[in-house]
Design an enzyme around this catalytic site. Sequence first.
Site, PDB file in Angstrom:
ATOM      1  N   ASN A 130      50.457 104.374  35.511  1.00 33.02           N
ATOM      2  CA  ASN A 130      49.529 104.373  36.642  1.00 33.02           C
ATOM      3  C   ASN A 130      48.070 104.492  36.235  1.00 33.02           C
ATOM      4  OD1 ASN A 130      49.736 107.059  35.810  1.00 33.02           O
ATOM      5  ND2 ASN A 130      49.446 107.872  37.881  1.00 33.02           N
ATOM      6  N   GLU A 131      47.758 104.170  34.981  1.00 34.36           N
ATOM      7  CA  GLU A 131      46.385 104.329  34.498  1.00 34.36           C
ATOM      8  C   GLU A 131      45.361 103.585  35.343  1.00 34.36           C
ATOM      9  OE1 GLU A 131      48.698 105.406  30.735  1.00 34.36           O
ATOM     10  OE2 GLU A 131      48.989 104.248  32.575  1.00 34.36           O
ATOM     11  N   VAL A 132      45.637 102.340  35.705  1.00 30.66           N
ATOM     12  CA  VAL A 132      44.673 101.563  36.488  1.00 30.66           C
ATOM     13  C   VAL A 132      44.358 102.268  37.809  1.00 30.66           C
ATOM     14  CG1 VAL A 132      44.380  99.407  37.795  1.00 30.66           C
ATOM     15  CG2 VAL A 132      45.168  99.334  35.423  1.00 30.66           C
ATOM     16  N   TYR A 138      43.605 101.714  28.738  1.00 26.68           N
ATOM     17  CA  TYR A 138      44.658 101.926  27.759  1.00 26.68           C
ATOM     18  C   TYR A 138      44.078 101.899  26.350  1.00 26.68           C
ATOM     19  CZ  TYR A 138      48.166 101.287  31.359  1.00 26.68           C
ATOM     20  OH  TYR A 138      48.936 101.441  32.485  1.00 26.68           O
TER      21      TYR A 138
END
Length: 254
Positions: A130-132, A138
Amino acid sequence: MSTVRADDREGGVRLLTLDRPPANALDERLLADLAAALAAAAADAAVRAVVLTGAGAFFSGGFDLSAPRRDETAARRLRALYRDAHLRLFTLPKPTVAMVAGHAIAGGLVLVLACDYRLGLDADYRIGLNEVAIGASYPKVAFEIVRLRLTHARAGELLLGAALYPATEAVRLGVVDELLPADRLETTVLRRAARLGAFPREAYAHTKAALGAEAVARVEAETEEEAARAAAVWTAPESRAARAVQREKLGRGR
């Protein structure tokens, strides 16, 4: 006390357990402890295979978003520790098996994917990248691990969709090879790790290195400018706002 516990099992299998409650979140100490544990496993001829898992309800929740904001020097050190720990896991010249029995989110899921073989518990927990959604970029090593392990379609779904999925979706997504009931998970993981560890070690190490060589080369070729551009994503106004919302949610959940 180390945040990574080591326990030797039959068949030359070393079980490494991430143990930093409540979520086994990644920070400088855990990453350094993991790198040290992997280096020790690599150097010990009695260790034929490594199993990686997490204590409690989490495999790992990824980066520790509750940590105080780091200055540039501290942020560079964290990035270096992250790169080193993940390269050590990804390139360990011995079989590595992830035993996923709890939430594996963001950087936590990248650790799972860094392992050669992955088995999960058939239970109620979440997985996802769920980084975005939280305004994070990344690291190069994480992106290359995801790109190697998953098909392009599934990588795009996880990376760009930034959703958290129930564990029942883990096989479809390519995150784990199989989901097992609680009474079979650990015994099956240890048995399969021992089987992989029984192969001639030079043959396994050579083939594993060849499979990952192009990804490792791209990680090692990253320039300081490329790393800086990725790091800058974290400090963009919308990124900081998204993480502030996420911290608020995490605070309410405690």
